[in-house]
Design an enzyme around this catalytic site. Sequence first.
Site, short mmCIF file in Angstrom:
data_model
loop_
_atom_site.label_atom_id
_atom_site.label_comp_id
_atom_site.label_asym_id
_atom_site.label_seq_id
_atom_site.Cartn_x
_atom_site.Cartn_y
_atom_site.Cartn_z
N LYS A 52 0.64 -1.21 -0.08
CA LYS A 52 0.06 0.10 -0.04
C LYS A 52 0.91 1.17 -0.08
CE LYS A 52 -0.46 -0.10 5.05
NZ LYS A 52 -1.31 -0.51 6.12
N TYR A 274 14.76 29.94 9.81
CA TYR A 274 13.48 30.89 10.30
C TYR A 274 13.63 31.01 11.80
CZ TYR A 274 11.36 30.98 5.61
OH TYR A 274 11.10 31.19 4.27
C1 LIG Z 1 -0.10 -1.55 6.69
C2 LIG Z 1 -0.78 -2.79 7.22
C3 LIG Z 1 -0.08 -3.95 7.54
C4 LIG Z 1 1.34 -3.98 7.23
O1 LIG Z 1 1.87 -3.38 8.68
P1 LIG Z 1 3.51 -3.27 8.92
O2 LIG Z 1 3.51 -2.51 10.34
O3 LIG Z 1 4.03 -2.13 8.06
O4 LIG Z 1 4.23 -4.29 8.75
C5 LIG Z 1 -0.67 -5.25 7.99
N1 LIG Z 1 -1.91 -5.32 8.07
C6 LIG Z 1 -2.72 -4.08 7.99
C7 LIG Z 1 -4.38 -4.48 8.14
C8 LIG Z 1 -2.30 -3.04 7.49
O5 LIG Z 1 -3.29 -2.12 7.16
#
Ligand SMILES: *Cc1c(COP(=O)(O)O)cnc(C)c1O
Length: 384
Positions: A52, A274
């Site tokens: 993702k 800044y």
């Molecule tokens: C993003 C996600 C993962 C992966 O998690 P990591 O901590 O990056 O390994 C697994 N399960 C779900 C439901 C997620 O949303």
Amino acid sequence: MPPVNAPYRPEGLTARPLHARIDPGAVAHNLARLRGALPAGAGAPRLWATVKADAYGHGVARILPALRGADGLAVLHLNEARACRHLGWQGPILVYGGLYSPADALLVDTPGLHLVITHAAQLEWLAHAAPGHRPAIWLRFAGDIHHTGFAADGYRAAFDAASALFRRGLAGEIGHLNHYARADEPDGVDDADAVFRDVIAGLPGPVSTSNSAALLKHGARAASTQWVRPGLALYGASPFAGTSAAELDLRPAMSLHSQIVGIQRVKAGAGVGYSRAFVAPDAIDVGIVTCGYADGYPRHAPTGTPVIVDGVRTRLLGRVSMDMMAVDLGPVPHACIGTPVTLWGAGGLAVEEVARAAGTIAADLLAGLSARVSMQLTRQDAAR
Ligand SMILES: *Cc1c(COP(=O)(O)O)cnc(C)c1O
């Protein structure tokens, strides 16, 4: 073989000298490493590689060849599943976000989709759309994280509704998915897992509970499930505050590089950046690096955040601005215009360390790089 901090100049590139290098070989290594943490052979859990957020900012297209050994990919939305198919991925794809609207059901147009179902209306949308390729279904338990999913008292009704779809030929196998809120803690999943196992007791179907942290810290529990779902660890970052990626034998798949584009001799008592957030106690040489918060570098990184200049560890000074930041050249007196800078991911500077200094986590920085940052694949012969 160039040293790891040598400026990387692909032919014809005359762009701003800020770029991320993506190392698919590291992803392949990390995938093998995570597999190695699971039992082998028949009955071993299968692995969804979580891609993702465009593979946590690495680019799905760039790292997909390194994920050939995964059993499936996990994405957020059906559009991403389509993109993976377009890139040639023919295996299963898990869609964490399930369906956001009845229209999303029209995107269930390829075999091998697995939809995470989090509320009852999604099952009705599926029933109405009656997609030509019936998706497998994963019922999500709300668990101890309480994001999306069914509460304990609604879970069995959801299972019955999904079973009705299965009997009508509108859905495939029904699995059970949980996501822990505290998998990074030694005792973080015991209670959550007991509650989940109680909720699904006696129900048929595969089980999936483990992200990177759960897989690496609670291996026995992960091993007793049918599918694991690592993301962060595939990209070589540690999910644990007290343990480095190197200690976990994970290799960073992204490094962020820039250059010194300005040098200032700042007098004692003068401010840098800044709001005079840094005031020089003594005269100091300051390097200006072209990388700022509009590139995805965290604006909240304070003075002292580590930065590598020409292979030497030094520190950020004052506020990160939109396009640039200031660094202390005290430890690197020979630095000049064009001297290479590593912001994270190489030269011994883990992205986790930068994230911690900025009060956030590695995934936030990796997935947060902006489109302004050019990305290049590490050359096969580049030094690690
Ligand atoms: C993003 C996600 C993962 C992966 O998690 P990591 O901590 O990056 O390994 C697994 N399960 C779900 C439901 C997620 O949303």
